[in-house]
Motif scaffolding. Structure first.
Motif, PDB file in Angstrom:
ATOM      1  N   MET A 245      69.307 -22.083   4.386  1.00  0.00           N
ATOM      2  CA  MET A 245      67.993 -21.609   3.963  1.00  0.00           C
ATOM      3  C   MET A 245      68.155 -21.072   2.543  1.00  0.00           C
ATOM      4  N   TYR A 246      67.305 -21.515   1.647  1.00  0.00           N
ATOM      5  CA  TYR A 246      67.350 -21.029   0.262  1.00  0.00           C
ATOM      6  C   TYR A 246      66.158 -20.099   0.057  1.00  0.00           C
ATOM      7  N   LEU A 247      66.488 -18.858  -0.230  1.00  0.00           N
ATOM      8  CA  LEU A 247      65.481 -17.815  -0.343  1.00  0.00           C
ATOM      9  C   LEU A 247      65.270 -17.427  -1.796  1.00  0.00           C
ATOM     10  N   CYS A 248      64.043 -17.151  -2.116  1.00  0.00           N
ATOM     11  CA  CYS A 248      63.690 -16.656  -3.439  1.00  0.00           C
ATOM     12  C   CYS A 248      63.101 -15.259  -3.271  1.00  0.00           C
ATOM     13  N   ALA A 249      63.375 -14.399  -4.216  1.00  0.00           N
ATOM     14  CA  ALA A 249      62.813 -13.049  -4.195  1.00  0.00           C
ATOM     15  C   ALA A 249      62.401 -12.668  -5.603  1.00  0.00           C
ATOM     16  N   SER A 250      61.489 -11.725  -5.685  1.00  0.00           N
ATOM     17  CA  SER A 250      61.104 -11.233  -7.009  1.00  0.00           C
ATOM     18  C   SER A 250      60.971  -9.719  -6.977  1.00  0.00           C
TER      19      SER A 250
ATOM     20  N   CYS B 123      60.015 -21.969  -6.629  1.00  0.00           N
ATOM     21  CA  CYS B 123      59.658 -20.609  -6.223  1.00  0.00           C
ATOM     22  C   CYS B 123      58.622 -20.056  -7.192  1.00  0.00           C
ATOM     23  N   ASP B 124      57.546 -19.518  -6.636  1.00  0.00           N
ATOM     24  CA  ASP B 124      56.538 -18.817  -7.433  1.00  0.00           C
ATOM     25  C   ASP B 124      56.602 -17.336  -7.063  1.00  0.00           C
ATOM     26  N   PRO B 125      56.984 -16.489  -7.991  1.00  0.00           N
ATOM     27  CA  PRO B 125      57.128 -15.061  -7.668  1.00  0.00           C
ATOM     28  C   PRO B 125      55.774 -14.369  -7.606  1.00  0.00           C
ATOM     29  N   ILE B 126      55.806 -13.129  -7.185  1.00  0.00           N
ATOM     30  CA  ILE B 126      54.603 -12.309  -7.214  1.00  0.00           C
ATOM     31  C   ILE B 126      54.180 -12.138  -8.673  1.00  0.00           C
ATOM     32  N   SER B 127      52.893 -12.211  -8.877  1.00  0.00           N
ATOM     33  CA  SER B 127      52.355 -12.109 -10.232  1.00  0.00           C
ATOM     34  C   SER B 127      52.843 -10.836 -10.917  1.00  0.00           C
TER      35      SER B 127
ATOM     36  N   PRO C 116      61.692 -21.755 -16.898  1.00  0.00           N
ATOM     37  CA  PRO C 116      61.385 -22.067 -18.305  1.00  0.00           C
ATOM     38  C   PRO C 116      60.343 -21.181 -18.975  1.00  0.00           C
ATOM     39  N   LYS C 117      59.352 -20.749 -18.266  1.00  0.00           N
ATOM     40  CA  LYS C 117      58.305 -19.947 -18.893  1.00  0.00           C
ATOM     41  C   LYS C 117      58.272 -18.533 -18.343  1.00  0.00           C
ATOM     42  N   GLY C 118      59.310 -18.168 -17.638  1.00  0.00           N
ATOM     43  CA  GLY C 118      59.353 -16.819 -17.100  1.00  0.00           C
ATOM     44  C   GLY C 118      58.423 -16.587 -15.936  1.00  0.00           C
ATOM     45  N   SER C 119      57.890 -17.693 -15.379  1.00  0.00           N
ATOM     46  CA  SER C 119      57.027 -17.512 -14.202  1.00  0.00           C
ATOM     47  C   SER C 119      57.713 -18.142 -12.987  1.00  0.00           C
ATOM     48  N   PHE C 120      57.362 -19.397 -12.647  1.00  0.00           N
ATOM     49  CA  PHE C 120      58.002 -20.025 -11.499  1.00  0.00           C
ATOM     50  C   PHE C 120      59.431 -20.430 -11.863  1.00  0.00           C
TER      51      PHE C 120
ATOM     52  N   ASP D 182      46.456 -14.411  -1.006  1.00  0.00           N
ATOM     53  CA  ASP D 182      47.730 -13.739  -0.810  1.00  0.00           C
ATOM     54  C   ASP D 182      48.555 -13.834  -2.082  1.00  0.00           C
ATOM     55  N   THR D 183      49.199 -12.763  -2.476  1.00  0.00           N
ATOM     56  CA  THR D 183      49.930 -12.759  -3.741  1.00  0.00           C
ATOM     57  C   THR D 183      51.420 -12.582  -3.511  1.00  0.00           C
ATOM     58  N   GLY D 184      51.931 -12.992  -2.370  1.00  0.00           N
ATOM     59  CA  GLY D 184      53.351 -12.884  -2.087  1.00  0.00           C
ATOM     60  C   GLY D 184      54.137 -13.972  -2.775  1.00  0.00           C
ATOM     61  N   VAL D 185      55.457 -13.936  -2.598  1.00  0.00           N
ATOM     62  CA  VAL D 185      56.335 -14.967  -3.140  1.00  0.00           C
ATOM     63  C   VAL D 185      56.135 -16.252  -2.330  1.00  0.00           C
ATOM     64  N   SER D 186      55.958 -17.349  -3.027  1.00  0.00           N
ATOM     65  CA  SER D 186      55.796 -18.624  -2.312  1.00  0.00           C
ATOM     66  C   SER D 186      56.914 -19.576  -2.694  1.00  0.00           C
ATOM     67  N   GLN D 187      57.270 -20.418  -1.748  1.00  0.00           N
ATOM     68  CA  GLN D 187      58.336 -21.397  -1.978  1.00  0.00           C
ATOM     69  C   GLN D 187      57.886 -22.756  -1.459  1.00  0.00           C
ATOM     70  N   ASP D 188      58.332 -23.781  -2.153  1.00  0.00           N
ATOM     71  CA  ASP D 188      57.943 -25.132  -1.782  1.00  0.00           C
ATOM     72  C   ASP D 188      59.092 -26.100  -2.060  1.00  0.00           C
ATOM     73  N   PRO D 189      59.417 -27.001  -1.127  1.00  0.00           N
ATOM     74  CA  PRO D 189      58.810 -27.116   0.204  1.00  0.00           C
ATOM     75  C   PRO D 189      59.373 -26.075   1.164  1.00  0.00           C
ATOM     76  N   ARG D 190      58.836 -26.005   2.343  1.00  0.00           N
ATOM     77  CA  ARG D 190      59.369 -25.098   3.350  1.00  0.00           C
ATOM     78  C   ARG D 190      60.565 -25.730   4.057  1.00  0.00           C
ATOM     79  N   HIS D 191      60.529 -27.036   4.171  1.00  0.00           N
ATOM     80  CA  HIS D 191      61.621 -27.754   4.814  1.00  0.00           C
ATOM     81  C   HIS D 191      61.937 -29.000   3.998  1.00  0.00           C
ATOM     82  N   LYS D 192      63.240 -29.322   3.930  1.00  0.00           N
ATOM     83  CA  LYS D 192      63.650 -30.522   3.222  1.00  0.00           C
ATOM     84  C   LYS D 192      64.827 -31.135   3.962  1.00  0.00           C
TER      85      LYS D 192
END
Lengths: 114, 115
Positions: free
Chosen positions: B89-94, B23-27, B70-74, B1-11
């Motif tokens: 809830m903290y949401l990330c989008a790309s 947050c890791d955005p879509i490639s 920092p590197k333009g990725s995550f 799956d190449t969707g946006v991922s976030q970690d952790p899901r709960h804190k």
């Protein structure tokens, strides 16, 4: 400033009923974009549709349809023959032309009972 | 799956502690956004990156909040000295390179509870 109003906080319907979710926006911009997102209980917002201010054609996608009317500043969303899986919070959003940042409404919680 | 991922899901954290979300955005998506969503509200914009540059910040982003890419990725979002009002809830989008018409694609979010 832009404003998006979703006056319906919660709507409850029985499966197979049609339901319309209202969205009204305020802006002085001539170029803008309107969106609908679905947020199921899992939490992830799912993109449904984007319209630009120059295209007032209504759109239909399966059981979903959208009615964009600039005269009333509305962008309403209709689900035909609703299903339990449609239960979610639906957000309408507005974005000015030239901006990357959308403004979201407060959302409408749709509950579809079997 | 190449969707946006976030970690952790709960804190869950205690007031006063620091927390960091990832947050890791879509490639190949060069734009990344952070939002905060509280109960019964729509997402509220926090900050926006284009590649590694933080181009816009909301007034909601107090000095206790800092975001980096920092590197333009995550990207990471850190909250220092958490307060109960930070619970949300903290949401990330790309979104991909292109014009402002591009649609944002959201991750599943990180739910923060501050005790």
């Amino acid at each position: 400033a832009q404003k998006v109003t979703q006056a319906q906080t919660e709507i409850s319907v029985v499966e197979k009923e049609d339901v319309t979710l209202d969205c009204v926006y305020e802006t002085r911009d001539t170029t803008y974009y309107l969106f609908w997102y679905k947020q199921p209980p899992s939490g992830e917002l799912v993109f449904l549709i984007r319209r630009n201010s120059f295209d007032e054609q209504n759109e239909i996608s399966g059981r979903y349809s959208w009615n964009f009317q600039k005269s009333t500043s509305s962008f309403n969303f209709t689900i035909t023959a609703s299903q339990v899986v449609d239960s979610a919070v639906y957000f309408c959003a507005f974005k000015r032309g030239g901006s990357y940042i959308p403004t979201f409404g407060r959302g409408t919680s749709l509950i579809v009972h079997p | 799956d190449t969707g946006v991922s976030q970690d952790p899901r709960h804190k869950i954290t205690k007031r006063g502690q620091n927390v960091t979300f990832r947050c890791d955005p879509i490639s190949e998506h060069n734009r990344l956004y952070w939002y905060r969503q509280t109960l019964g509200q729509g997402p509220e914009f926090l900050t926006y990156f284009q590649n590694e540059a933080q181009l816009e910040k909301s007034r909601l982003l107090s000095d206790r909040f800092s975001a980096e890419r920092p590197k333009g990725s995550f990207s990471t979002l850190e909250i220092q000295r958490t307060e109960q009002g930070d619970s949300a809830m903290y949401l990330c989008a790309s979104s991909p390179p292109g014009t402002t018409t591009d649609t944002q694609y959201f991750g599943p979010g990180t739910r923060l509870t501050v005790l």
